[in-house]
Design a protein around this motif. Structure first.
Motif, PDB file in Angstrom:
ATOM      1  N   SER A  33      -0.295 -30.482  14.990  1.00  0.00           N
ATOM      2  CA  SER A  33      -0.358 -31.313  13.792  1.00  0.00           C
ATOM      3  C   SER A  33      -0.114 -32.763  14.207  1.00  0.00           C
ATOM      4  O   SER A  33       0.461 -33.027  15.275  1.00  0.00           O
ATOM      5  CB  SER A  33       0.703 -30.885  12.774  1.00  0.00           C
ATOM      6  N   VAL A  34      -0.534 -33.699  13.379  1.00  0.00           N
ATOM      7  CA  VAL A  34      -0.390 -35.119  13.713  1.00  0.00           C
ATOM      8  C   VAL A  34       1.083 -35.472  13.919  1.00  0.00           C
ATOM      9  O   VAL A  34       1.437 -36.130  14.909  1.00  0.00           O
ATOM     10  CB  VAL A  34      -1.034 -36.005  12.613  1.00  0.00           C
ATOM     11  N   SER A  35       1.950 -35.042  13.020  1.00  0.00           N
ATOM     12  CA  SER A  35       3.366 -35.406  13.143  1.00  0.00           C
ATOM     13  C   SER A  35       4.011 -34.763  14.370  1.00  0.00           C
ATOM     14  O   SER A  35       4.779 -35.414  15.086  1.00  0.00           O
ATOM     15  CB  SER A  35       4.129 -35.042  11.876  1.00  0.00           C
ATOM     16  N   ARG A  36       3.687 -33.510  14.631  1.00  0.00           N
ATOM     17  CA  ARG A  36       4.244 -32.822  15.799  1.00  0.00           C
ATOM     18  C   ARG A  36       3.728 -33.469  17.093  1.00  0.00           C
ATOM     19  O   ARG A  36       4.466 -33.679  18.045  1.00  0.00           O
ATOM     20  CB  ARG A  36       3.888 -31.337  15.761  1.00  0.00           C
ATOM     21  N   PHE A  37       2.440 -33.795  17.089  1.00  0.00           N
ATOM     22  CA  PHE A  37       1.856 -34.440  18.257  1.00  0.00           C
ATOM     23  C   PHE A  37       2.533 -35.779  18.549  1.00  0.00           C
ATOM     24  O   PHE A  37       2.922 -36.052  19.682  1.00  0.00           O
ATOM     25  CB  PHE A  37       0.342 -34.652  18.069  1.00  0.00           C
ATOM     26  N   ARG A  42       5.690 -39.011  22.190  1.00  0.00           N
ATOM     27  CA  ARG A  42       6.733 -40.012  22.431  1.00  0.00           C
ATOM     28  C   ARG A  42       7.867 -39.432  23.278  1.00  0.00           C
ATOM     29  O   ARG A  42       8.356 -40.083  24.204  1.00  0.00           O
ATOM     30  CB  ARG A  42       7.284 -40.555  21.122  1.00  0.00           C
ATOM     31  N   ALA A  43       8.259 -38.205  22.999  1.00  0.00           N
ATOM     32  CA  ALA A  43       9.353 -37.581  23.748  1.00  0.00           C
ATOM     33  C   ALA A  43       8.975 -37.343  25.215  1.00  0.00           C
ATOM     34  O   ALA A  43       9.808 -37.518  26.109  1.00  0.00           O
ATOM     35  CB  ALA A  43       9.745 -36.261  23.083  1.00  0.00           C
ATOM     36  N   GLN A  44       7.725 -36.958  25.455  1.00  0.00           N
ATOM     37  CA  GLN A  44       7.318 -36.607  26.815  1.00  0.00           C
ATOM     38  C   GLN A  44       6.794 -37.785  27.625  1.00  0.00           C
ATOM     39  O   GLN A  44       6.975 -37.842  28.833  1.00  0.00           O
ATOM     40  CB  GLN A  44       6.258 -35.505  26.763  1.00  0.00           C
ATOM     41  N   VAL A  45       6.148 -38.724  26.974  1.00  0.00           N
ATOM     42  CA  VAL A  45       5.546 -39.853  27.691  1.00  0.00           C
ATOM     43  C   VAL A  45       6.452 -41.082  27.644  1.00  0.00           C
ATOM     44  O   VAL A  45       6.423 -41.916  28.545  1.00  0.00           O
ATOM     45  CB  VAL A  45       4.137 -40.162  27.125  1.00  0.00           C
TER      46      VAL A  45
END
Length: 105
Positions: A33-37, A42-45
Protein backbone atom coordinates in the motif's frame (compact mmCIF):
# COMPACT_ATOMS: atom_id res chain seq x y z
CA UNK A 1 19.10 -3.95 5.03
CA UNK A 2 16.78 -3.38 2.09
CA UNK A 3 13.99 -5.89 1.59
CA UNK A 4 12.96 -7.26 -1.80
CA UNK A 5 9.87 -5.00 -2.19
CA UNK A 6 11.91 -1.86 -1.53
CA UNK A 7 14.69 -3.13 -3.80
CA UNK A 8 12.13 -3.52 -6.62
CA UNK A 9 11.08 0.10 -6.10
CA UNK A 10 14.71 1.27 -6.12
CA UNK A 11 15.30 -0.59 -9.38
CA UNK A 12 12.17 1.01 -10.83
CA UNK A 13 13.44 4.47 -9.83
CA UNK A 14 16.87 3.79 -11.33
CA UNK A 15 15.27 2.73 -14.61
CA UNK A 16 12.59 5.47 -14.78
CA UNK A 17 14.03 8.52 -12.99
CA UNK A 18 13.66 10.82 -16.00
CA UNK A 19 9.88 10.28 -16.09
CA UNK A 20 7.38 11.30 -13.41
CA UNK A 21 7.60 8.71 -10.64
CA UNK A 22 4.36 8.79 -8.60
CA UNK A 23 4.36 7.30 -5.14
CA UNK A 24 1.45 5.04 -6.10
CA UNK A 25 3.50 3.59 -8.97
CA UNK A 26 6.42 2.87 -6.65
CA UNK A 27 4.11 1.27 -4.11
CA UNK A 28 2.64 -0.91 -6.86
CA UNK A 29 6.14 -1.96 -7.95
CA UNK A 30 6.82 -2.97 -4.36
CA UNK A 31 3.39 -4.62 -4.08
CA UNK A 32 2.58 -2.60 -0.96
CA UNK A 33 0.00 0.00 0.00
CA UNK A 34 1.15 3.59 -0.50
CA UNK A 35 1.36 4.33 3.23
CA UNK A 36 3.15 1.07 4.05
CA UNK A 37 5.55 1.58 1.16
CA UNK A 38 6.42 5.14 2.17
CA UNK A 39 7.08 4.11 5.78
CA UNK A 40 9.18 1.08 4.82
CA UNK A 41 11.16 3.01 2.21
CA UNK A 42 12.07 5.74 4.68
CA UNK A 43 12.96 3.20 7.38
CA UNK A 44 15.15 1.10 5.07
CA UNK A 45 16.71 3.72 2.81
CA UNK A 46 16.85 6.62 5.26
CA UNK A 47 15.11 9.20 3.06
CA UNK A 48 11.69 9.57 1.50
CA UNK A 49 10.99 8.08 -1.94
CA UNK A 50 10.74 11.60 -3.41
CA UNK A 51 14.15 12.60 -2.04
CA UNK A 52 15.61 9.37 -3.40
CA UNK A 53 14.23 10.13 -6.88
CA UNK A 54 15.77 13.62 -6.67
CA UNK A 55 19.08 12.13 -5.53
CA UNK A 56 19.15 9.74 -8.49
CA UNK A 57 18.32 12.59 -10.86
CA UNK A 58 21.07 14.79 -9.42
CA UNK A 59 23.59 11.95 -9.65
CA UNK A 60 22.79 11.49 -13.34
CA UNK A 61 22.77 15.26 -13.90
CA UNK A 62 26.25 15.57 -12.41
CA UNK A 63 27.55 12.89 -14.78
CA UNK A 64 26.03 14.65 -17.80
CA UNK A 65 27.32 18.06 -16.70
CA UNK A 66 30.84 16.71 -16.27
CA UNK A 67 30.49 15.33 -19.79
CA UNK A 68 29.90 18.84 -21.09
CA UNK A 69 26.13 18.79 -21.59
CA UNK A 70 24.56 22.25 -20.97
CA UNK A 71 22.45 22.58 -17.78
CA UNK A 72 19.26 23.40 -19.71
CA UNK A 73 19.56 20.14 -21.63
CA UNK A 74 20.55 18.17 -18.53
CA UNK A 75 17.46 19.37 -16.63
CA UNK A 76 15.14 17.93 -19.28
CA UNK A 77 17.19 14.75 -19.69
CA UNK A 78 17.02 13.77 -16.03
CA UNK A 79 13.42 14.74 -15.33
CA UNK A 80 13.55 18.17 -13.73
CA UNK A 81 10.97 20.74 -14.82
CA UNK A 82 13.54 23.33 -15.87
CA UNK A 83 17.08 24.53 -15.25
CA UNK A 84 16.23 26.37 -12.02
CA UNK A 85 14.52 23.24 -10.65
CA UNK A 86 17.71 21.31 -11.41
CA UNK A 87 19.80 24.05 -9.78
CA UNK A 88 17.82 24.00 -6.53
CA UNK A 89 18.05 20.23 -6.11
CA UNK A 90 21.67 20.11 -7.29
CA UNK A 91 22.78 22.70 -4.74
CA UNK A 92 20.72 21.11 -1.95
CA UNK A 93 22.16 17.67 -2.67
CA UNK A 94 25.78 18.38 -3.63
CA UNK A 95 26.36 21.81 -2.09
CA UNK A 96 27.40 23.35 -5.41
CA UNK A 97 25.55 24.79 -8.39
CA UNK A 98 25.47 23.11 -11.81
CA UNK A 99 27.65 25.90 -13.20
CA UNK A 100 30.25 25.28 -10.48
CA UNK A 101 30.18 21.61 -11.44
CA UNK A 102 30.76 22.58 -15.07
CA UNK A 103 33.67 24.81 -14.07
CA UNK A 104 35.26 22.01 -12.04
CA UNK A 105 34.99 19.33 -14.72
Amino acid sequence: MVTEPIQRAIEFIEASFAQPVPLATLAAAAELSVSRFAALFRAQVGISPHRYVCLVRVRHAERLLRGGVPPSVVAAEVGFFDQSHLGRHFKRTLGITPSACLAGR
